[in-house]
Design an enzyme around this catalytic site. Structure first.
Site, PDB file in Angstrom:
ATOM      1  N   SER A 140       0.858  -1.187   0.000  1.00  0.00           N
ATOM      2  CA  SER A 140       0.000   0.000   0.000  1.00  0.00           C
ATOM      3  C   SER A 140       0.895   1.238   0.000  1.00  0.00           C
ATOM      4  O   SER A 140       2.057   1.165   0.425  1.00  0.00           O
ATOM      5  CB  SER A 140      -0.845   0.009   1.273  1.00  0.00           C
ATOM      6  OG  SER A 140      -1.482   1.260   1.443  1.00  0.00           O
ATOM      7  N   TYR A 153      -1.601  -0.927  10.398  1.00  0.00           N
ATOM      8  CA  TYR A 153      -1.734  -1.440   9.021  1.00  0.00           C
ATOM      9  C   TYR A 153      -0.540  -0.964   8.189  1.00  0.00           C
ATOM     10  O   TYR A 153       0.075  -1.745   7.462  1.00  0.00           O
ATOM     11  CB  TYR A 153      -3.053  -0.940   8.446  1.00  0.00           C
ATOM     12  CG  TYR A 153      -3.238  -1.115   6.961  1.00  0.00           C
ATOM     13  CD1 TYR A 153      -3.627  -2.341   6.426  1.00  0.00           C
ATOM     14  CD2 TYR A 153      -3.066  -0.043   6.080  1.00  0.00           C
ATOM     15  CE1 TYR A 153      -3.827  -2.497   5.052  1.00  0.00           C
ATOM     16  CE2 TYR A 153      -3.260  -0.189   4.715  1.00  0.00           C
ATOM     17  CZ  TYR A 153      -3.637  -1.414   4.202  1.00  0.00           C
ATOM     18  OH  TYR A 153      -3.834  -1.557   2.852  1.00  0.00           O
ATOM     19  N   LYS A 157       2.355  -3.111   6.208  1.00  0.00           N
ATOM     20  CA  LYS A 157       2.599  -2.981   4.771  1.00  0.00           C
ATOM     21  C   LYS A 157       4.067  -2.593   4.497  1.00  0.00           C
ATOM     22  O   LYS A 157       4.625  -2.949   3.464  1.00  0.00           O
ATOM     23  CB  LYS A 157       1.635  -1.965   4.161  1.00  0.00           C
ATOM     24  CG  LYS A 157       0.179  -2.449   4.144  1.00  0.00           C
ATOM     25  CD  LYS A 157       0.023  -3.725   3.314  1.00  0.00           C
ATOM     26  CE  LYS A 157      -1.423  -4.052   3.018  1.00  0.00           C
ATOM     27  NZ  LYS A 157      -1.575  -5.270   2.195  1.00  0.00           N
TER      28      LYS A 157
HETATM   29  P1  NAP Z   1     -11.397  -6.072  -0.723  1.00  0.00           P
HETATM   30  O1  NAP Z   1     -12.146  -5.696  -1.953  1.00  0.00           O
HETATM   31  O2  NAP Z   1     -12.035  -5.877   0.598  1.00  0.00           O
HETATM   32  O3  NAP Z   1     -10.962  -7.605  -0.862  1.00  0.00           O
HETATM   33  C1  NAP Z   1     -10.220  -8.227   0.141  1.00  0.00           C
HETATM   34  C2  NAP Z   1     -10.066  -9.682  -0.209  1.00  0.00           C
HETATM   35  O4  NAP Z   1      -9.291 -10.342   0.783  1.00  0.00           O
HETATM   36  C3  NAP Z   1     -11.384 -10.426  -0.298  1.00  0.00           C
HETATM   37  O5  NAP Z   1     -11.301 -11.373  -1.339  1.00  0.00           O
HETATM   38  C4  NAP Z   1     -11.474 -11.133   1.057  1.00  0.00           C
HETATM   39  O6  NAP Z   1     -12.345 -12.237   0.900  1.00  0.00           O
HETATM   40  C5  NAP Z   1     -10.013 -11.485   1.280  1.00  0.00           C
HETATM   41  N1  NAP Z   1      -9.564 -11.699   2.654  1.00  0.00           N
HETATM   42  C6  NAP Z   1      -9.733 -10.911   3.737  1.00  0.00           C
HETATM   43  N2  NAP Z   1      -9.142 -11.442   4.813  1.00  0.00           N
HETATM   44  C7  NAP Z   1      -8.560 -12.605   4.395  1.00  0.00           C
HETATM   45  C8  NAP Z   1      -7.804 -13.600   5.039  1.00  0.00           C
HETATM   46  N3  NAP Z   1      -7.522 -13.545   6.351  1.00  0.00           N
HETATM   47  N4  NAP Z   1      -7.371 -14.654   4.316  1.00  0.00           N
HETATM   48  C9  NAP Z   1      -7.655 -14.742   2.987  1.00  0.00           C
HETATM   49  N5  NAP Z   1      -8.390 -13.837   2.322  1.00  0.00           N
HETATM   50  C10 NAP Z   1      -8.824 -12.768   3.032  1.00  0.00           C
HETATM   51  O7  NAP Z   1      -9.977  -5.336  -0.640  1.00  0.00           O
HETATM   52  P2  NAP Z   1      -9.029  -4.641  -1.735  1.00  0.00           P
HETATM   53  O8  NAP Z   1      -9.206  -3.189  -1.634  1.00  0.00           O
HETATM   54  O9  NAP Z   1      -9.183  -5.300  -3.045  1.00  0.00           O
HETATM   55  O10 NAP Z   1      -7.602  -4.950  -1.111  1.00  0.00           O
HETATM   56  C11 NAP Z   1      -6.694  -5.864  -1.682  1.00  0.00           C
HETATM   57  C12 NAP Z   1      -5.295  -5.490  -1.259  1.00  0.00           C
HETATM   58  O11 NAP Z   1      -4.986  -4.168  -1.696  1.00  0.00           O
HETATM   59  C13 NAP Z   1      -5.031  -5.522   0.237  1.00  0.00           C
HETATM   60  O12 NAP Z   1      -3.744  -6.056   0.467  1.00  0.00           O
HETATM   61  C14 NAP Z   1      -5.048  -4.063   0.638  1.00  0.00           C
HETATM   62  O13 NAP Z   1      -4.261  -3.812   1.771  1.00  0.00           O
HETATM   63  C15 NAP Z   1      -4.447  -3.443  -0.613  1.00  0.00           C
HETATM   64  N6  NAP Z   1      -4.751  -2.028  -0.776  1.00  0.00           N
HETATM   65  C16 NAP Z   1      -5.992  -1.602  -1.086  1.00  0.00           C
HETATM   66  C17 NAP Z   1      -6.228  -0.244  -1.251  1.00  0.00           C
HETATM   67  C18 NAP Z   1      -7.581   0.298  -1.609  1.00  0.00           C
HETATM   68  O14 NAP Z   1      -7.746   1.539  -1.645  1.00  0.00           O
HETATM   69  N7  NAP Z   1      -8.562  -0.524  -1.887  1.00  0.00           N
HETATM   70  C19 NAP Z   1      -5.189   0.663  -1.101  1.00  0.00           C
HETATM   71  C20 NAP Z   1      -3.916   0.207  -0.783  1.00  0.00           C
HETATM   72  C21 NAP Z   1      -3.704  -1.150  -0.634  1.00  0.00           C
HETATM   73  P3  NAP Z   1     -13.026 -13.087   2.100  1.00  0.00           P
HETATM   74  O15 NAP Z   1     -13.826 -12.127   2.904  1.00  0.00           O
HETATM   75  O16 NAP Z   1     -13.834 -14.132   1.401  1.00  0.00           O
HETATM   76  O17 NAP Z   1     -11.886 -13.690   2.852  1.00  0.00           O
END
Ligand code: NAP
Length: 247
Positions: A140, A153, A157
């Site tokens: 992130s 968090y 990261k």
């Molecule tokens: P999201 O749409 O909420 O999806 C999160 C995914 O992770 C879901 O498939 C969830 O499915 C799964 N998950 C959660 N806890 C888990 C666990 N303990 N074991 C296995 N699977 C798990 O989130 P996203 O925004 O796409 O985020 C994906 C990545 O991008 C993360 O690493 C996040 O830190 C990073 N990120 C996101 C943003 C942003 O703005 N969105 C910014 C910076 C970084 P289940 O509930 O079925 O487990």
């Protein structure tokens, strides 16, 4: 990516789903994984409908035995692993670190750092035996510069970035590459509280050269590049997908 096997964690929605779909579209066989079996079944089914090949495996990466089983099942069914995308993460709290307890920190580290390490450790022998491999860890912008209210968090990261560099150093000689992607604000459920807050959104966009928030597909293209042989000389890199926010 024809013939390559990719494991994507957190692939039931958001960025992970977009990465899984992009890899499958490019010809990879994709293991779609998250905690909920029904959720990963749906994504794997959709990939199949679109002409790709996917297998759905439920796994909570915060549990070491499940992280190992995810890789073991992939190798048992598809003979090996070429690509690991550690995308799953949690952020259960918001606020200053003074208010957070150890149990919360342990959970964040278990899912965001130790899980990715275990998945990769388990897959390493297979990738090394094939003479190539690509690890992509989704960190992130908070891992580069801590985001207010997201202290623990952000620490996790940052650790993931460092872990990726360690993997790049130690595994490069065996042909296994490791890179980080740092997304900025991407429109997913995970970041809903941020992009739905008009003040946060206005502040973010005012500082960002590309004046829109990202969508999961904005991250998937970079992941596909890093997974492929087009990135054969790229390892240990920290790649931003943040609309220029950190520039
Ligand atoms: P999201 O749409 O909420 O999806 C999160 C995914 O992770 C879901 O498939 C969830 O499915 C799964 N998950 C959660 N806890 C888990 C666990 N303990 N074991 C296995 N699977 C798990 O989130 P996203 O925004 O796409 O985020 C994906 C990545 O991008 C993360 O690493 C996040 O830190 C990073 N990120 C996101 C943003 C942003 O703005 N969105 C910014 C910076 C970084 P289940 O509930 O079925 O487990």
């Amino acid at each position: 990516m024809d013939g390559r096997v990719a494991v994507v964690t957190g692939a039931s929605k958001g960025i992970g789903e977009a990465i899984a779909r992009a890899l499958a579209e490019a010809g990879a066989r994709v293991v779609v994984s998250s905690r909920k079996q029904e959720a990963v079944d749906a994504v794997a089914h959709a990939i199949g409908q679109a002409g790709g090949e996917a297998m759905a495996v439920a796994c909570n990466v915060g549990r070491i035995d499940e992280a190992r089983a995810l890789v073991d099942r992939t190798i048992a069914e598809w003979g090996g692993v070429d690509v690991v995308v550690n995308n799953a993460a949690v952020n259960p709290v918001y606020g200053p670190v003074l208010e957070q307890d150890d149990a919360v920190f342990d959970k964040i580290l278990a899912v965001n750092v130790k899980g990715p390490l275990e998945v990769c450790r388990r897959a390493y022998a297979s990738m090394a035996a094939r003479g190539h491999g690509s690890v992509i860890n989704v960190s992130s912008i908070g891992g580069v510069s801590p985001e207010p209210g997201l202290g623990l968090y952000s620490v996790s990261k940052a650790a993931l970035i460092s872990l990726t560099k360690v993997m790049a150093q130690e595994w490069g000689p065996a042909g296994v590459r490791a890179n980080v992607i740092c997304p900025g604000l991407i429109r997913t459920k995970f970041s809903q509280a941020l992009w739905q807050d008009k003040q946060v959104l206005r502040r973010t966009l005012a500082e960002q050269p590309i004046r829109r928030i990202g969508v999961p597909e904005d991250v998937a293209g970079l992941a596909l590049f890093l997974a492929s042989d087009a990135a054969a000389y790229c390892t240990g890199g920290v790649h931003m997908a943040d609309g220029g926010y950190l520039t």
